[in-house]
Design an enzyme around this catalytic site. Structure first.
Site, mmCIF file in Angstrom:
data_model
loop_
_atom_site.group_PDB
_atom_site.id
_atom_site.type_symbol
_atom_site.label_atom_id
_atom_site.label_comp_id
_atom_site.label_asym_id
_atom_site.label_seq_id
_atom_site.Cartn_x
_atom_site.Cartn_y
_atom_site.Cartn_z
ATOM 1 N N ARG A 30 2.753 73.663 112.128
ATOM 2 C CA ARG A 30 2.548 75.029 111.637
ATOM 3 C C ARG A 30 3.561 75.978 112.263
ATOM 4 O O ARG A 30 3.848 75.891 113.463
ATOM 5 C CB ARG A 30 1.117 75.503 111.927
ATOM 6 C CG ARG A 30 0.112 74.708 111.134
ATOM 7 C CD ARG A 30 -1.293 75.285 111.157
ATOM 8 N NE ARG A 30 -2.208 74.275 110.636
ATOM 9 C CZ ARG A 30 -2.423 74.034 109.341
ATOM 10 N NH1 ARG A 30 -1.810 74.766 108.431
ATOM 11 N NH2 ARG A 30 -3.250 73.087 108.953
ATOM 12 N N HIS A 101 14.887 72.183 108.065
ATOM 13 C CA HIS A 101 13.435 72.164 107.876
ATOM 14 C C HIS A 101 13.098 72.762 106.522
ATOM 15 O O HIS A 101 13.768 73.670 106.051
ATOM 16 C CB HIS A 101 12.725 72.947 108.985
ATOM 17 C CG HIS A 101 13.333 74.288 109.271
ATOM 18 N ND1 HIS A 101 14.468 74.420 110.030
ATOM 19 C CD2 HIS A 101 12.986 75.528 108.880
ATOM 20 C CE1 HIS A 101 14.793 75.705 110.103
ATOM 21 N NE2 HIS A 101 13.920 76.401 109.399
HETATM 22 P P1 5GP Z 1 14.578 79.471 109.557
HETATM 23 O O1 5GP Z 1 14.787 80.964 109.604
HETATM 24 O O2 5GP Z 1 15.532 78.751 110.489
HETATM 25 O O3 5GP Z 1 14.565 78.923 108.182
HETATM 26 O O4 5GP Z 1 13.105 79.251 110.090
HETATM 27 C C1 5GP Z 1 12.774 79.001 111.417
HETATM 28 C C2 5GP Z 1 11.276 79.070 111.537
HETATM 29 O O5 5GP Z 1 10.900 78.468 112.755
HETATM 30 C C3 5GP Z 1 10.731 80.502 111.571
HETATM 31 O O6 5GP Z 1 9.809 80.679 110.501
HETATM 32 C C4 5GP Z 1 10.062 80.611 112.936
HETATM 33 O O7 5GP Z 1 8.881 81.375 112.923
HETATM 34 C C5 5GP Z 1 9.807 79.158 113.299
HETATM 35 N N1 5GP Z 1 9.818 78.869 114.723
HETATM 36 C C6 5GP Z 1 10.771 79.235 115.622
HETATM 37 N N2 5GP Z 1 10.479 78.788 116.852
HETATM 38 C C7 5GP Z 1 9.302 78.104 116.724
HETATM 39 C C8 5GP Z 1 8.494 77.392 117.663
HETATM 40 O O8 5GP Z 1 8.773 77.292 118.847
HETATM 41 N N3 5GP Z 1 7.358 76.803 117.171
HETATM 42 C C9 5GP Z 1 7.015 76.884 115.854
HETATM 43 N N4 5GP Z 1 5.884 76.273 115.486
HETATM 44 N N5 5GP Z 1 7.761 77.544 114.948
HETATM 45 C C10 5GP Z 1 8.890 78.153 115.372
#
Ligand code: 5GP
Length: 118
Positions: A30, A101
């Site tokens: 999550r 991701h």
């Molecule tokens: P991006 O912007 O790279 O597509 O998304 C990164 C996502 O990773 C963001 O939605 C952010 O909230 C999530 N995220 C960042 N650090 C952590 C973490 O330590 N644990 C979890 N569960 N999510 C994280």
């Protein structure tokens, strides 16, 4: 060799997270800052920094990310109403964590795909 992110530590269970799926290819957990009632991140166990870095060697893991997304959507009870999967790439895509991701988002109507036009 790409630099590891916090996601590698989550995959190895070195730091806590709410893991909802793990197999030999992918891990799903999550999002720490959910943008919808269901907000799950599905990541390959192998570090691939961005979508620009994928190759045919990754196709099994990339395919598994989608089959796991569908399974988790059913498990979360959002499959019938619908949901959205997103993968951000680099600066213009808004990527923050450089370990690819899929965001699985649902549990409410998500609105238009993009908030800003142009
Ligand atoms: P991006 O912007 O790279 O597509 O998304 C990164 C996502 O990773 C963001 O939605 C952010 O909230 C999530 N995220 C960042 N650090 C952590 C973490 O330590 N644990 C979890 N569960 N999510 C994280």
């Amino acid at each position: 060799m790409a630099e590891e992110t916090i996601f590698s530590k989550i995959i190895r269970r070195e730091i806590p997270s709410d893991i909802v799926w793990q197999d030999e290819l992918v891990t799903a957990f999550r999002d720490i800052s959910p943008q919808a009632p269901t907000h799950i991140l599905i990541v390959p166990n192998l570090l691939i920094p961005t979508l620009n870095d994928v190759s045919e060697a990754h196709e099994q893991a990339l395919g598994r990310m989608l089959t796991v997304a569908a399974k988790l959507a059913a498990q979360e009870g959002i499959a019938e109403d619908g949901y959205r999967v997103i993968m951000n790439c680099n600066r213009h895509g808004g990527q923050e964590v450089y370990h690819i991701h899929l965001h699985l988002l649902g549990g409410r109507a998500l609105g238009p795909m993009l908030t800003h036009k142009g």
